[in-house]
Every structure is written in C-alpha cells, then in structure tokens.
Design an enzyme around this catalytic site. Structure first.
Site, PDB file in Angstrom:
ATOM      1  N   GLY A  84       0.831  -1.197   0.000  1.00  0.00           N
ATOM      2  CA  GLY A  84       0.000   0.000   0.000  1.00  0.00           C
ATOM      3  C   GLY A  84       0.861   1.240   0.000  1.00  0.00           C
ATOM      4  O   GLY A  84       2.047   1.205   0.355  1.00  0.00           O
ATOM      5  N   GLY A 130       0.208   9.219   1.617  1.00  0.00           N
ATOM      6  CA  GLY A 130       0.926  10.479   1.660  1.00  0.00           C
ATOM      7  C   GLY A 130       2.230  10.424   2.427  1.00  0.00           C
ATOM      8  O   GLY A 130       3.121  11.236   2.195  1.00  0.00           O
ATOM      9  N   MET A 131       2.352   9.491   3.364  1.00  0.00           N
ATOM     10  CA  MET A 131       3.573   9.397   4.146  1.00  0.00           C
ATOM     11  C   MET A 131       4.467   8.264   3.680  1.00  0.00           C
ATOM     12  O   MET A 131       5.367   7.844   4.394  1.00  0.00           O
ATOM     13  CB  MET A 131       3.227   9.202   5.626  1.00  0.00           C
ATOM     14  N   VAL A 173       4.398   0.835   1.979  1.00  0.00           N
ATOM     15  CA  VAL A 173       4.741  -0.368   2.725  1.00  0.00           C
ATOM     16  C   VAL A 173       4.876  -1.512   1.734  1.00  0.00           C
ATOM     17  O   VAL A 173       3.980  -1.742   0.908  1.00  0.00           O
ATOM     18  CB  VAL A 173       3.677  -0.707   3.787  1.00  0.00           C
ATOM     19  N   ASP A 195      -3.330   7.829  18.237  1.00  0.00           N
ATOM     20  CA  ASP A 195      -3.961   7.759  16.910  1.00  0.00           C
ATOM     21  C   ASP A 195      -4.656   6.419  16.729  1.00  0.00           C
ATOM     22  O   ASP A 195      -4.517   5.760  15.701  1.00  0.00           O
ATOM     23  CB  ASP A 195      -2.926   7.982  15.810  1.00  0.00           C
TER      24      ASP A 195
END
Length: 747
Positions: free
Chosen positions: A18, A21-22, A25, A133
């Site tokens: 996947g 934006g960060m 993986v 989170d």
C-alpha cells in the site's frame, strides 16, 4: 520495485502492500532469518521537512520499546538512500476498516476484538507510551483473528520534557479527526493515556453501530440490537472529561468480560437476517451523503469559545450593502419544458437543472419513467457506481437522474434535499446506451415505503462569496462584518501557525444552516486569495474545532485569513412520480456471458475481459512517483482493477460477497439483489474480503456493468492473479479472446 530492492540488498522485495501520503509499505522476505517482514518507507523530504527525522526516530523508538503479542513489532529502523525505513513484523491479514467495509463485523466479533485492543493499550500505557492515533486503519487483524496495533507514529513517550516533543508549530494537533479526545485538540502536548481510551470508545461505537459518535449521538442499543449494558461501557469511554472516563484500558476489558459472562434474557444479537434488505444490522459504515460536499458546506454560523489564547482584539463592523440577501432560502420552481416534457429550472444568468428520469433502485436500462410517471421509451439508462445506503427502518430505494448544464462560473453543488430523515447517496456518471450522458448525475434515495409522489430540492451556490470575518495574521486582530438581513456570523480564530511552509488556521465553528455555504481563504501580502487545501473537523449540531491548511502558502506571506459565505439557491421539483403511471416494458431477458478466465499481473477490464499494463516508468523515477497518475490513466482507459500481492486492487467498483456455491446456482436476475444486500466499496479485494473464506463476489463496475467473479489462484508473493467472471448481459456478448494483446501507453 527495482529501486527499493537496490536500497535493501539483504531483503527480497515481494511487492507493494500500500502507499499513501507518508510513503509506502512493501512485503519483503529476510532470507537470513527466513521470515516475512513489512518494509515501511517514508519518501525523501516527507511532509514535515526538517522535522521528519526527529518524528521518524521518535516513532521507531516508541515501537521498539514495545514487545507484546497485540502490537506490531519493529525489528529495525534507520535510513537508506535518503529514505527513512522500518523493518517490521508482517501481519498476514487486514485492518479493521476493511473488515467493517466488508460487512463482516457483527457485535459479537467486536466483543472479541476490543479486549485485545485493551490488552495492547494497557501494556503500552504501563510502558509509558501513549498511541494518540487509535483508529480502524491502525488496528490489524490477522487470519487467525489476532489483533495487532500498528503505527505508533504519534506516540508520546511519557517522562520526556514536553518542549522536546514540539516537532511542529506550537499547538499543532496530532491525531485523526473524529477519533481524537477533546483534550487532544485543546491541549495536544499534554494528553495522557486516557486520550487513547476515548479513541477506543469511538472505535467501539463505530464497530457496533457503523456510525461515528458525532454531536448528539444515541447510545448503541438505540441504533442496533446489542446488550444495553454495552451503552454504559461505550459512553463512559467517550466522556469529554478525562476524569470521568475509564482510567485504565484494562478496566474496559474487565467490564466487557463481566457482561459476556453474565448474559441476560434481554440481550438480543444483531444478525443479517434480522435486518431489511440492504440494512446495516451492525455491519456497514453509514456514509450516506457525499462527504466532500459536507466538509464545510454544511457548516455555518461560527461560534467562539473564549480562552486567553484565541485572539487579542475583535472588531465588529456593520456593512451597509445594497441588496443584502435575507436569511430565507432562495427558491426557483421548475416548470415543464415543452421541448423535452421534463421539469426544468432555469439558472439565473444561464443554464438549466432538470430531473431526467426515475426508477426502482438497480432497475434495467429500459425500466425508467419520466418525472410525471410516463414510461421512458427513448433511452437505456444505466448509472455508474452510485454508492450504498444503509438504513434501520423499512424503506423504498429509488434512483434518480438529475442533470445540470451550463452552470455559471464559480458555481458549486449540487446539494440535494429530499425532506427530513431521507438518506441519499450520489455521484459518478450516467450512461445512455453505453455512452456517458453529459451533465447527468445519478442519485439513490431511501424513501418511506408506500410514498407515491414527492418533492425534491436541488441546490447550487451561485452568488459571489462575501466576507463575514477576517483575522490579521500579523497583528492578530479579528474583525467581524455584519451584512443587513444575514444571519449573525461570528468567527474567532484559535491559532494561526506554520506547518513546514504551509499556513494553518484553527477556528471554532458552530451550528449549520442548510441555506448557506462557508469557506476559508488565506489572502497573501500580494493580494492573492488561496482556498484551503484540506479541512479537518467533526460535523455536529453544536460548536466544534476545525483546522484548515493552505499547502505551500507560508504563514509569513499571509496578510489575513477570511471567512466567506454565500447563499444556496434551491431549485424545487414538485410532484415527482415515484411509480410509473402505466406498465413499463417487459424487462429485457438477462443472461450470463460465458465464463471468462484471465491470468494477469497488472490491469483488467470487466466490461470486455481485456488485460493491460501500466505505462512504463522512466529510468531513475522515484518509487513513490506516478502512483496517482497511473490509477487515473487506468480509469480513463476503462480498466476496473489491478493485480496486487495477494489481492485485487479495485478502481471504483462495488462488491458483495456471496457463498461459493452461488457461482453455479445464482440466476442473472438475482445479481442486483445480492449486490444490494451487502454492498461494500473496497480499495482492495481478496479471498477473505467478504469474511471467512469467501472467494466469490457479485460486482458492479463504474460504468454500471455487473456480474459475478471468483478467485481461482493467487501466486504467493507475486502480483499475479487468476480469476473467472461472468457478466450479466441483456443480449449476446462476444468476449474478447484470451489471446488479446495487452495494451499500454507509450513512454
């Protein structure tokens, strides 16, 4: 893949799991230890600029400190080729969000998952780590049902000087809207472990009901059939005051164990058979309206909460403007167009809005009627993927085709109003005879049973934006402007800050007014107005905090932030016929195409059976570049899905899992019914997406085509899938031969 493999010679890179934006993986294998791992990479530069290194190292240290069966383990972290990386435990499963979307989480399964989350949080809290989170995307469930908590990227290590944690501008809120505790918004640097307990309560409520606990929300037992004693557990976890919440995650688990060990006769269980067709029954998220229209569109009337840090000075001005609009809604009634026979409303300044046709949800292309009830004989309408509606009470699902053309410059919409209590979903395209119908918009509404006629309002924002509040970013002066006849607008800025070169402003927002729309802009010193690029907040019936970001607009260049409003113009369509006035044409006979089998490693089109490849990348391309561009290219060229490692990556399709036996027994005319019962819209699809062991699914494509497919083989560790599908046809369909060459775009 080659670029990533070159950076990590000790790993065998298997495939991309996947990207976001960060970063991305990857699934990988460590030959030296003979184990599968997850390789998490952050793109060079990142979203936090110079602060990325400290943020990354903090996340890695927090994870490396934790060793628990319900927490994803970190094996190694560091930098390679300018990219930050984790080598982590590989979890063979999916996340809680995908399980919810797949519709396979009845309340009894929530009661198995939540205690495992409690165990993980209690351990982390005892180790001095706060996650901050907790959300469904960060709760992984492996194939054996074990829960693993991932991404402690926002964790705060207790005992460290708070000043050392100020990685971004002062007051930066870290977390995910809707799941954050109130104190996490108000005092982001001082939250303790009880913020995780609040987030756990949000996740628990959403698992039970499919809804987020927003505004004035009812207890879970009033929405779905669950033990009423669970209300106390959920509501106590969701207390706004941390002192009134559970003080330890372990207390939540203990209370749930007590409830499970002492069942009562009044403990009903929600099952699919107890719900109406298409009803949620504790299974599906209830996203019914187009949320991208509601981020700001539904919010109006900005209410200030007074604390010393909000602002220094507020000035109120009266704007004596000519022709000020009143707060009453502007309505234009549609009239019958003599040329088309359809109810049509004329937009001031040019353009039209019209209701083209109505049908029962999922009807055949020839089973539509005009708004006055006459069978539609000169069109074959087929909406694309509309979306789903979940409901708890009996309803009648109807499809509408709304069309708007030649909107004035700057107009936005549409906003729909079917009346109180009516849920609707819309978007996508409408196809007439296989060709897109310009300006047409498909809408599905859940209406009260037995309703024969109704009115519909379609709204657009047409007027120029008008300023009702400004905030001087340099002098920190807040000015409110009152226009005669308008509602009373009040706006107070919580704080303006700079986030890695992008200005952010946090406002206190309040109650909604459906007849007005709001936006926030940043006006730079050169007089250019920049609309916000993202807004995060929680819609409700009372005031709440919203944060707006302006990408690539440094705070030092902002002269002022402006809150602007404009009224909605409503176009009213009265007396729409919800049943045809005379019998519709006999349904076209449905049949399945012959079974099509395809083995592919990139793209597939379920309309034609063709396969294809993504455009080739250029040498030296960043491994994160081009992902969004390739997906857009695939959709524009008619592809519906791409092969991933162990899964099908879906491009705007909807599915419903069906028993494998229905591959041979399901009738073509029953595909739509199966689809309506359990529709979900996944990003990825795998043999477990529909639940335990499902390999067969009914589907609907963006263009409205439908059929049944099943997985035949998935190559372990490779992006190669073999599947079969049968398309629902109204006539003979000659599928493309299996020897069709792959299509690709030139470099």
């Amino acid at each position: 893949m080659e670029a990533v493999a070159a950076l990590f010679p000790a790993l065998e890179i298997i495939g991309l799991l996947g990207a976001g934006g960060m970063g991305a993986v990857y699934k990988a294998r460590q030959p030296a230890l003979d184990r599968l791992v997850a390789l998490k990479l952050l793109p060079k530069g990142g979203t936090d600029g110079a602060n990325l290194s400290e943020r990354f190292n903090r996340e890695a240290r927090a994870l490396a400190r934790l060793s628990h069966p319900n927490i994803v383990a970190v094996h190694e972290f560091g930098q390679a080729g300018g990219l930050y990386f984790f080598i982590m435990e590989f979890v063979d499963g999916t996340n809680l969000r995908r399980l919810e979307q797949a519709g396979r989480l009845p309340p009894r399964e929530a009661l198995q998952i939540i205690p495992q989350i409690c165990d993980a949080l209690q351990y982390a809290h005892d180790e001095g780590v706060v996650h901050r989170d907790i959300k469904p995307e960060n709760v992984l469930v492996d194939r054996r049902g074990r829960v693993k908590i991932a991404d402690f990227g926002l964790a705060k290590i207790l005992g460290v000087d708070p000043d050392a944690l100020r990685l971004t501008a002062d007051g930066q809120v870290m977390g995910t809207p809707h799941y954050m505790a109130p104190e996490q918004i108000e005092r982001p640097l001082t939250v303790d472990h009880r913020a995780d307990i609040y987030s756990l309560g949000v996740v628990f409520y959403e698992m039970l009901t499919g809804d987020l606990p927003i505004g004035r929300f009812p207890p879970p037992s009033r929405k779905v059939a669950v033990d009423v004693r669970l209300d106390e557990v959920v509501l106590r976890a969701l207390e706004n005051d941390p002192q009134r919440r559970y003080q330890q995650a372990g207390e939540v688990k203990t209370r749930l164990s007590s409830i499970q060990e002492t069942p009562t006769e009044a403990t009903p269980e929600a099952t699919p058979s107890a719900t109406t067709s298409g009803a949620r029954g504790g299974h599906f998220p209830r996203w019914t309206q187009r949320r991208h229209h509601l981020i700001l569109a539904g919010l109006i009337g900005l209410v200030g909460l007074v604390t010393g840090s909000f602002f220094l000075k507020t000035t109120v001005l009266d704007a004596r403007l000519r022709g000020g609009l009143s707060r009453a809604a502007t309505e234009i009634r549609a009239e019958r167009d003599p040329a088309t026979g359809r109810p049509t409303a004329r937009i001031p300044g040019g353009g039209i809005v019209e209701v083209v046709a109505i049908s029962d949800a999922g009807a055949a292309p020839n089973a539509w009627w005009t708004p006055d009830g006459r069978p539609l004989t000169n069109a074959a309408l087929r909406p694309g993927a509309i979306g789903t509606i979940t409901h708890d009470a009996p309803v009648t699902l109807k499809d509408f085709v709304v069309r708007f053309q030649d909107l004035p410059d700057g107009a936005s919409g549409p906003h729909l109003d079917f009346g109180p209590g009516v849920s609707w979903t819309g978007g996508g395209e409408v196809f007439d005879g296989g060709h897109p119908l310009p300006g047409a918009w498909p809408v599905r509404a859940a209406l009260p049973p037995g309703l024969k006629r109704m009115s519909l309002r379609v709204g657009f924002d047409l007027d120029p934006w008008r300023v009702v509040a400004t905030y001087d970013a340099q002098d920190q002066n807040s000015t409110q402007i009152r226009h005669p006849g308008d509602p009373t607008w009040q706006s107070f800025v919580h704080r303006a800050s700079d986030h890695s070169g992008s200005a952010q402003v946090t406002l206190i927002l309040g109650t909604r007014n459906p007849n007005w729309r709001t936006r926030v802009v940043a006006v730079t010193t050169n007089g250019v107005a920049h609309d916000f690029t993202s807004g995060n907040g929680t819609p409700s019936e009372s005031s709440e905090v919203w944060t707006f970001s302006f990408a690539d607009v440094p705070l030092t260049t902002v002269k002022a932030f402006e809150v602007q409003v404009r009224p909605v113009t409503w176009f009213v369509f009265r007396d729409l016929a919800l049943v045809p006035s005379s019998p519709l044409p006999a349904p076209e006979p449905l049949s399945f195409s012959e079974t099509i089998e395809r083995t592919f490693d990139e793209l597939i089109d379920f309309e034609t059976g063709r396969t294809g490849t993504f455009p080739p990348s250029k040498p030296g391309d960043n491994p994160f570049a081009g992902i969004g561009e390739n997906i857009l290219w695939a959709q524009e060229n008619g592809f519906d899905a791409a092969a991933g490692v162990g899964e099908l990556q879906v491009l705007d399709m909807t599915f419903a899992a069906v028993p494998d036996s229905e591959w041979d027994t399901l009738a073509p005319q029953d595909v739509a019914d199966r689809h309506a019962r359990g529709t979900f819209r996944p990003r990825t699809l795998s043999p477990v997406s529909g639940g335990h062991g499902f390999r067969t699914f009914v589907y609907r494509t963006r263009e409205g085509g439908s059929g049944i497919l099943r997985f035949r083989q998935i190559e372990e560790g490779r992006s190669e899938i073999t599947l079969q599908f049968k398309r629902v046809e109204t006539g003979h369909w000659n599928p493309t031969p299996a020897t069709l060459p792959k299509v690709s775009r030139s470099p």
